[in-house]
Design an enzyme around this catalytic site. Structure first.
Site, PDB file in Angstrom:
ATOM      1  N   HIS A  82      24.158 -26.514  -5.130  1.00  0.00           N
ATOM      2  CA  HIS A  82      24.527 -25.127  -4.806  1.00  0.00           C
ATOM      3  C   HIS A  82      25.830 -24.789  -5.501  1.00  0.00           C
ATOM      4  CE1 HIS A  82      24.976 -21.439  -2.507  1.00  0.00           C
ATOM      5  NE2 HIS A  82      26.257 -21.739  -2.451  1.00  0.00           N
ATOM      6  N   ASP A 161      21.290 -16.382   9.023  1.00  0.00           N
ATOM      7  CA  ASP A 161      22.390 -16.312   8.057  1.00  0.00           C
ATOM      8  C   ASP A 161      22.439 -14.932   7.403  1.00  0.00           C
ATOM      9  OD1 ASP A 161      24.526 -17.443   6.298  1.00  0.00           O
ATOM     10  OD2 ASP A 161      23.047 -16.900   4.788  1.00  0.00           O
ATOM     11  N   ARG A 168      29.352 -10.142   8.791  1.00  0.00           N
ATOM     12  CA  ARG A 168      30.687 -10.618   8.385  1.00  0.00           C
ATOM     13  C   ARG A 168      31.243  -9.764   7.255  1.00  0.00           C
ATOM     14  NH1 ARG A 168      29.202 -16.152   6.520  1.00  0.00           N
ATOM     15  NH2 ARG A 168      31.321 -16.190   5.723  1.00  0.00           N
ATOM     16  N   SER A 183      27.101 -21.382   6.468  1.00  0.00           N
ATOM     17  CA  SER A 183      26.173 -20.461   5.810  1.00  0.00           C
ATOM     18  C   SER A 183      25.529 -21.148   4.593  1.00  0.00           C
ATOM     19  CB  SER A 183      26.958 -19.207   5.394  1.00  0.00           C
ATOM     20  OG  SER A 183      26.260 -18.447   4.449  1.00  0.00           O
ATOM     21  N   LYS A 187      21.334 -23.069   4.484  1.00  0.00           N
ATOM     22  CA  LYS A 187      20.262 -22.671   3.559  1.00  0.00           C
ATOM     23  C   LYS A 187      19.735 -23.874   2.777  1.00  0.00           C
ATOM     24  CE  LYS A 187      23.050 -19.277   2.456  1.00  0.00           C
ATOM     25  NZ  LYS A 187      23.799 -18.109   2.080  1.00  0.00           N
TER      26      LYS A 187
HETATM   27  N1  URA Z   1      28.069 -17.702   0.153  1.00  0.00           N
HETATM   28  C1  URA Z   1      27.238 -17.908   1.193  1.00  0.00           C
HETATM   29  O1  URA Z   1      26.085 -18.271   1.020  1.00  0.00           O
HETATM   30  N2  URA Z   1      27.728 -17.703   2.430  1.00  0.00           N
HETATM   31  C2  URA Z   1      28.995 -17.301   2.682  1.00  0.00           C
HETATM   32  O2  URA Z   1      29.364 -17.156   3.816  1.00  0.00           O
HETATM   33  C3  URA Z   1      29.834 -17.093   1.572  1.00  0.00           C
HETATM   34  C4  URA Z   1      29.342 -17.311   0.315  1.00  0.00           C
END
Ligand code: URA
Length: 444
Positions: A82, A161, A168, A183, A187
């Site tokens: 990621h 999320d 947020r 977050s 994923k």
């Molecule tokens: N990228 C994400 O996937 N989540 C966040 O909270 C910030 C950046």
């Protein structure tokens, strides 16, 4: 249990149990906990933080809020990667075949891009015929056959999320390390990864502006990985300019092909080697980072990494001749040079501005529904530390038409370059590595 009591507890600095966190996330996902309560809770977390145990519980609760991808029919350790974002970031196109060429399976779901340029899926679709929608069976059997598949995201992964991130975004609670860490990791866990390698950027163009904050975020994500049984490693790199030279879908594919032949830009090659070395170690195909790096470097020069990319492209219906001859990739009819208005040394390049410039040219989507033009974008001629003479080209725009808009884009690109009289002190690209063993700094 009542949401108000849990908000109260967090507001006063208490530690929530896994059951309490699951109650909040499940309730929010089902619409039983209101936006205003979740906002208050997120703000309490912003100020009070979360313990490692709470952060891991939050990650699992979010991962379990929707579909979970089962990659168990794929043989071997499935290592996912990621990136916390970046303009001109084509690392997935390089890492996938590079790592797969050493026998580490890569089964990746990637997104389409919003903003700047396309996502990995859009970049791959600039290759004629390439399909990113495979059935689950095709996806799994392709990874078992050739070691690599990249498809578009399907199913409903981590829906909590999506809701929480949107909330947020409008309640000034994005910049909370436990909330970002959970977050990202939720994923990856929902997508079925056995092990995770994180590309964490630090700098003015990144989410984390300082190395210190980037290290804290990386450490929080590695700690989550340890708690939930997924080995995790993070590489922290500097982002004071775009990675490589190309920004734009087909242009980035061409740069990825050059990199897979061992002829890529130094920064892009070094970051890809660092990330893929961790993937190979976590995947069990090398005993140390040094051994993995040596093997990977060889794959860039002996044709194996490029051959893997070609067989992957062909397996997903793409035209493999475009990989042999990137001149066949979609190309824009007009090239415009952006000339420097002063001479000096490039001290910084605002990556975000160049991303926006590429989007205005048509390389990225302004809205989810918008189409993108695979051929357009820009190629940097000068990077940080380079000398530039007045009137010399700093970048080339690849455009459909030359008009007022392309003039404005050229101006935006010029403004993104900070040029100064003195040569700037060189800054290392790779700053630190965070693993279960702790932080090791690479810049000292
Ligand atoms: N990228 C994400 O996937 N989540 C966040 O909270 C910030 C950046």
């Amino acid at each position: 249990m009542r949401a108000v009591d849990l908000i109260h507890k967090k507001r006063d600095g208490g530690e929530l149990s896994a059951a309490e966190i699951t109650f909040l996330i499940q309730g929010y996902n089902k619409g039983e906990v209101a936006d205003y309560q979740m906002s208050a809770w997120a703000m309490a977390v912003f100020y009070r933080g979360m313990t490692a145990k709470e952060t891991a519980a939050l990650t699992l609760a979010i991962a379990e809020s929707g579909d979970r991808v089962d990659l168990s029919p794929i043989r071997g350790v499935k290592v996912d990667k990621h990136s916390t974002g970046g303009v001109g970031d084509k690392t997935t196109l390089i890492l996938g075949p590079l790592v797969a060429s050493l026998g580490v399976p890569v089964a990746k779901m990637s997104g389409r891009g919003l903003g700047h340029t396309g996502g990995t899926v859009d970049k791959l679709e600039s290759i004629a015929g390439f399909r990113t929608e495979l059935t689950r069976e095709q996806f799994i059997s392709q990874v078992n056959d050739i070691g690599l598949s990249v498809i578009g995201q399907s199913g409903d992964l981590a829906p909590a999320d999506k809701k929480l991130y949107a909330l947020r975004d409008v309640t000034a609670t994005v910049e909370s390390i436990p909330l970002i860490a959970s977050s990202v990791m939720s994923k990856k866990i929902a997508a079925g990864a056995d092990a995770i390698v994180l590309d964490v950027k630090a700098g003015s163009g990144a989410f984390m502006k300082t190395q210190e904050d980037a290290e804290k975020l990386a450490a929080a994500m590695v700690a989550i990985g340890m708690q939930v049984g997924r080995q995790t490693a993070a590489v922290i790199s500097d982002m004071d300019q775009p990675l490589g030279f190309a920004i734009g879908n087909a242009l980035e594919v061409a740069e990825a092909i050059a990199t897979l032949k061992g002829q890529g830009p130094t920064d892009l090659t070094e970051l890809c080697l660092a990330l893929s070395a961790h993937m190979v170690v976590l995947g069990g195909e090398a005993a140390s980072i040094e051994e993995a790096t040596a093997k990977l470097r060889a794959q860039l020069h002996n044709g194996e990494a490029l051959a893997k990319f070609k067989s992957f492209v062909e397996a997903q219906g793409g035209d493999g001749s475009m990989i042999e001859d990137p001149g066949k990739l979609p190309a824009a009819p007009i090239q415009i040079e952006v000339e420097a208005s002063v001479s000096g040394y490039v001290a910084a390049i605002e990556a975000e501005q160049l991303g926006l410039a590429a989007m205005v040219l048509g390389a990225g989507r302004a809205t989810k529904e918008a189409g993108i033009d695979y051929a357009v974008g820009l190629v940097l001629r000068k990077k940080v530390g380079d000398h530039v003479g007045e009137g010399e080209s700093i970048a080339t725009l690849h455009v459909r038409t030359s008009n007022d808009d392309s003039d404005k884009v050229a101006e935006r690109v010029r403004a993104a370059y900070r040029i100064q009289p003195d040569k700037p002190k060189p800054r290392p690209l790779l700053l630190a590595v965070v693993t279960a063993d702790g932080i090791s700094r690479l810049d000292s």
